[in-house]
Enzyme design. Structure first.
Site, PDB file in Angstrom:
ATOM      1  N   LYS A 160      53.075  33.729  38.421  1.00 56.88           N
ATOM      2  CA  LYS A 160      52.155  32.813  37.745  1.00 56.88           C
ATOM      3  C   LYS A 160      52.235  31.466  38.443  1.00 56.88           C
ATOM      4  O   LYS A 160      53.268  31.147  39.038  1.00 56.88           O
ATOM      5  CB  LYS A 160      52.564  32.646  36.273  1.00 56.88           C
ATOM      6  CG  LYS A 160      51.476  32.119  35.379  1.00 56.88           C
ATOM      7  CD  LYS A 160      50.494  33.196  34.949  1.00 56.88           C
ATOM      8  CE  LYS A 160      49.280  32.600  34.260  1.00 56.88           C
ATOM      9  NZ  LYS A 160      48.425  33.637  33.652  1.00 56.88           N
ATOM     10  N   ASP A 219      43.045  31.612  35.272  1.00 60.31           N
ATOM     11  CA  ASP A 219      43.684  31.484  33.955  1.00 60.31           C
ATOM     12  C   ASP A 219      43.034  30.250  33.323  1.00 60.31           C
ATOM     13  O   ASP A 219      41.953  29.826  33.789  1.00 60.31           O
ATOM     14  CB  ASP A 219      45.210  31.321  34.083  1.00 60.31           C
ATOM     15  CG  ASP A 219      45.932  31.445  32.740  1.00 60.31           C
ATOM     16  OD1 ASP A 219      46.002  32.567  32.204  1.00 60.31           O
ATOM     17  OD2 ASP A 219      46.401  30.417  32.190  1.00 60.31           O
TER      18      ASP A 219
HETATM   19  P1  NDP Z   1      39.556  29.160  29.733  1.00 62.21           P
HETATM   20  O1  NDP Z   1      40.024  27.935  30.414  1.00 62.21           O
HETATM   21  O2  NDP Z   1      38.332  29.831  30.196  1.00 62.21           O
HETATM   22  O3  NDP Z   1      39.399  28.883  28.170  1.00 62.21           O
HETATM   23  C1  NDP Z   1      40.458  28.427  27.404  1.00 62.21           C
HETATM   24  C2  NDP Z   1      39.961  28.132  25.995  1.00 62.21           C
HETATM   25  O4  NDP Z   1      41.083  27.879  25.155  1.00 62.21           O
HETATM   26  C3  NDP Z   1      39.082  26.893  25.934  1.00 62.21           C
HETATM   27  O5  NDP Z   1      38.165  27.059  24.897  1.00 62.21           O
HETATM   28  C4  NDP Z   1      40.088  25.805  25.606  1.00 62.21           C
HETATM   29  O6  NDP Z   1      39.542  24.661  24.957  1.00 62.21           O
HETATM   30  C5  NDP Z   1      41.026  26.521  24.696  1.00 62.21           C
HETATM   31  N1  NDP Z   1      42.370  25.913  24.794  1.00 62.21           N
HETATM   32  C6  NDP Z   1      43.164  25.884  25.894  1.00 62.21           C
HETATM   33  N2  NDP Z   1      44.297  25.213  25.630  1.00 62.21           N
HETATM   34  C7  NDP Z   1      44.201  24.824  24.347  1.00 62.21           C
HETATM   35  C8  NDP Z   1      45.070  24.116  23.504  1.00 62.21           C
HETATM   36  N3  NDP Z   1      46.259  23.664  23.914  1.00 62.21           N
HETATM   37  N4  NDP Z   1      44.656  23.904  22.215  1.00 62.21           N
HETATM   38  C9  NDP Z   1      43.446  24.365  21.781  1.00 62.21           C
HETATM   39  N5  NDP Z   1      42.586  25.056  22.552  1.00 62.21           N
HETATM   40  C10 NDP Z   1      42.974  25.280  23.805  1.00 62.21           C
HETATM   41  O7  NDP Z   1      40.822  30.158  29.777  1.00 62.21           O
HETATM   42  P2  NDP Z   1      40.846  31.737  29.579  1.00 62.21           P
HETATM   43  O8  NDP Z   1      39.810  32.151  28.610  1.00 62.21           O
HETATM   44  O9  NDP Z   1      40.878  32.360  30.919  1.00 62.21           O
HETATM   45  O10 NDP Z   1      42.303  31.945  28.953  1.00 62.21           O
HETATM   46  C11 NDP Z   1      42.541  31.950  27.539  1.00 62.21           C
HETATM   47  C12 NDP Z   1      43.870  32.629  27.252  1.00 62.21           C
HETATM   48  O11 NDP Z   1      43.820  33.985  27.745  1.00 62.21           O
HETATM   49  C13 NDP Z   1      45.097  32.012  27.928  1.00 62.21           C
HETATM   50  O12 NDP Z   1      46.214  32.189  27.081  1.00 62.21           O
HETATM   51  C14 NDP Z   1      45.282  32.853  29.171  1.00 62.21           C
HETATM   52  O13 NDP Z   1      46.609  32.824  29.658  1.00 62.21           O
HETATM   53  C15 NDP Z   1      44.933  34.235  28.610  1.00 62.21           C
HETATM   54  N6  NDP Z   1      44.555  35.235  29.597  1.00 62.21           N
HETATM   55  C16 NDP Z   1      43.511  35.014  30.458  1.00 62.21           C
HETATM   56  C17 NDP Z   1      43.170  35.990  31.367  1.00 62.21           C
HETATM   57  C18 NDP Z   1      41.973  35.851  32.236  1.00 62.21           C
HETATM   58  O14 NDP Z   1      41.609  36.859  32.868  1.00 62.21           O
HETATM   59  N7  NDP Z   1      41.309  34.707  32.294  1.00 62.21           N
HETATM   60  C19 NDP Z   1      43.961  37.230  31.502  1.00 62.21           C
HETATM   61  C20 NDP Z   1      44.976  37.407  30.489  1.00 62.21           C
HETATM   62  C21 NDP Z   1      45.261  36.416  29.599  1.00 62.21           C
HETATM   63  P3  NDP Z   1      39.403  23.287  25.781  1.00 62.21           P
HETATM   64  O15 NDP Z   1      38.343  23.558  26.795  1.00 62.21           O
HETATM   65  O16 NDP Z   1      39.033  22.273  24.761  1.00 62.21           O
HETATM   66  O17 NDP Z   1      40.754  23.033  26.400  1.00 62.21           O
END
Ligand code: NDP
Length: 447
Positions: free
Chosen positions: A127, A167
């Site tokens: 990571k 991510d």
């Molecule tokens: P994105 O950046 O596309 O979206 C993240 C979302 O979560 C946004 O809406 C963001 O809001 C919100 N968010 C992030 N941090 C916080 C926080 N501290 N408090 C509140 N809201 C938060 O990321 P992904 O959709 O790719 O990832 C989401 C989750 O899925 C993560 O845990 C990631 O590790 C996991 N994941 C992702 C994979 C992938 O293929 N992308 C694979 C496996 C797991 P804002 O924009 O306001 O920050």
């Protein structure tokens, strides 16, 4: 109750990594669930597998200087944790978020090792990321950051060594800038990153894969109760990549998604987030890069400023934002409101107090390392296509993803059966992932 061996390894991990709460949380959860494996087979203790598993093979920390639009030098910190390469090249995403630190990346890397083992594909775990915040930056600023980040990272990765992906904060735009810089520095067009654009080596279904996979996993869990997604009211958190495609698949399987969120609050749309409304979210988040509140303004639904979706009455919850977003209180609200299933799109979104309640109530709880493994699995399929210099159709990749999610579910169920822990997917996922990596580490000798 954990064995003395597991307790002593945990003590050492706590002493060595005292300031890393997220890493300790992830390691504690996994190690405490492995007791039956160590009881049954002494070899893992004799070969010191746990002591090796909790120590990353390599951690790289570097300076990332870049020029903002005013010509002022900015400095961020970059990381890559190459955690375990027993079963394949390191593989795992790059997180760009101001909260990024060594503890968060080590927890994610550790989880990734076991998750990747469950995918049935040959991928080790890693990571990386940076405390850079893409929010509020122009495309040019993001590009200059990504180029500087890759200038150092390129020395440590490679198509057969370490293959990063997206991510939080790293989507198609960032992968594009990073890939462009890697290619320029190395003069190689290879599958060194996944999540690439379709015109330059990306795989169909990769953007959809994590969200789709988490709903496929939910459907497999429901099948064990002779149930389906049809008619299920679903609370979804986040509004990024994972959340968007979770909503799309819920709709396709006949469920109704009623919430999305970002760090400023939650929208609650009782009528359901239809395909048309989801298209608005995709444009809002991927093109205009706006806040989810605009959804409530456009579609005249409730906006809970600063709130999370867990007090909404639902049958199924799909946490798809970030770690520890469901605490003990949130879990109680979900369960009191009749929630019967939690499928984790995000990594470690539930605190230990929340998990304890899911398990006590025996709801269907799919932990992230199983439920969200579809993303990295499809990254593995992207690597295969790159190696063959071929591209599969959308239907082919989706069918393979679906098959992999079913296989992950089956592996969990088999481990649950073998170790007599019915209803406990946490143990099923941890044990199945661990045994594959641990046996391989033993095969490779003292490395
Ligand atoms: P994105 O950046 O596309 O979206 C993240 C979302 O979560 C946004 O809406 C963001 O809001 C919100 N968010 C992030 N941090 C916080 C926080 N501290 N408090 C509140 N809201 C938060 O990321 P992904 O959709 O790719 O990832 C989401 C989750 O899925 C993560 O845990 C990631 O590790 C996991 N994941 C992702 C994979 C992938 O293929 N992308 C694979 C496996 C797991 P804002 O924009 O306001 O920050």
């Amino acid at each position: 109750m954990s064995s003395d061996y597991i307790k002593s390894v945990l003590e050492t991990v706590k002493k060595r990594n005292a300031n890393e709460p997220e890493f300790l949380q992830a390691v504690t959860e996994v190690l405490e669930s492995l007791d039956p494996v160590f009881e049954k087979n002494k070899k893992y203790e004799n070969y010191k597998v746990l002591e090796r598993l909790v120590e990353p093979e390599r951690q790289i920390i570097f300076r990332v200087p870049w020029l903002d639009d005013k010509g002022v030098i900015q400095v961020n910190r970059g990381f890559r944790i190459q955690f375990n390469s027993a079963i394949g090249p390191y593989k795992g995403g790059i997180r760009l978020h101001p909260s990024v630190n060594i503890s968060i990346l080590k927890f994610l890397g550790f989880e990734q090792v076991l998750k990747n083992a469950l995918t049935t594909l040959p991928m080790g775990g890693g990571k990386g990321g940076s405390d850079f915040d893409p929010k509020g930056k122009t495309d040019n600023e993001v590009m200059r950051f990504c180029q500087s980040f890759m200038t150092e990272l390129s020395k440590h990765i490679g198509a057969d060594t370490d293959v990063p992906a997206g991510d939080i904060g790293t989507g198609g735009r960032e992968i594009g800038y990073m890939f462009g810089q890697y290619k320029r520095l190395r003069n190689e067009f290879v599958g060194v990153l996944t999540g690439k654009g379709l015109k330059w080596g990306g795989s169909l279904i990769r953007p959809e894969a994590t969200g789709y996979g988490s709903v496929y996993f939910a459907e497999e869990m429901l099948k064990t109760k002779n149930d389906t997604m049809k008619g299920k009211i679903c609370a979804v958190s986040g509004s990024g990549n994972v959340a968007q495609y979770t909503v799309e698949k819920i709709n396709q399987l006949g469920g109704k998604a009623v919430s999305l969120s970002d760090s400023s609050g939650t929208i609650y749309d009782k009528d359901g987030i239809t395909a048309e409304k989801l298209a608005f979210v995709m444009d809002l988040k991927e093109v205009r890069r706006g806040r989810i509140k605009e959804y409530a303004e456009k579609f005249k639904c409730e906006f809970i400023a600063g709130g999370k979706p867990w007090n909404i009455k639902c049958d199924c919850a799909f946490p798809s934002a970030t770690q520890n977003e469901i605490d003990g209180k949130d879990a109680k609200m979900l369960l009191d409101n009749g929630c019967k299933l939690v499928s984790e799109g995000a990594n470690m979104p539930s605190t230990p107090e929340a998990i304890e309640q899911y398990l006590a109530k025996k709801i269907l709880y799919g932990p992230g390392k199983a439920a969200n493994a579809g993303g990295v699995a499809t990254s593995g399929l992207e690597m295969s296509q790159n190696s063959m210099r071929l591209a599969w159709t959308r239907e082919e990749v989706d069918a393979k993803l679906h098959g992999i999610m079913i296989a992950i579910h089956t592996q969990c169920r088999n481990a649950m059966k073998e170790y007599n822990t019915p209803d406990n997917y946490v143990m099923g996922a941890n044990i199945a992932g661990f045994v594959k990596v641990a046996d391989t580490m033993i095969d490779h000798g003292c490395v």
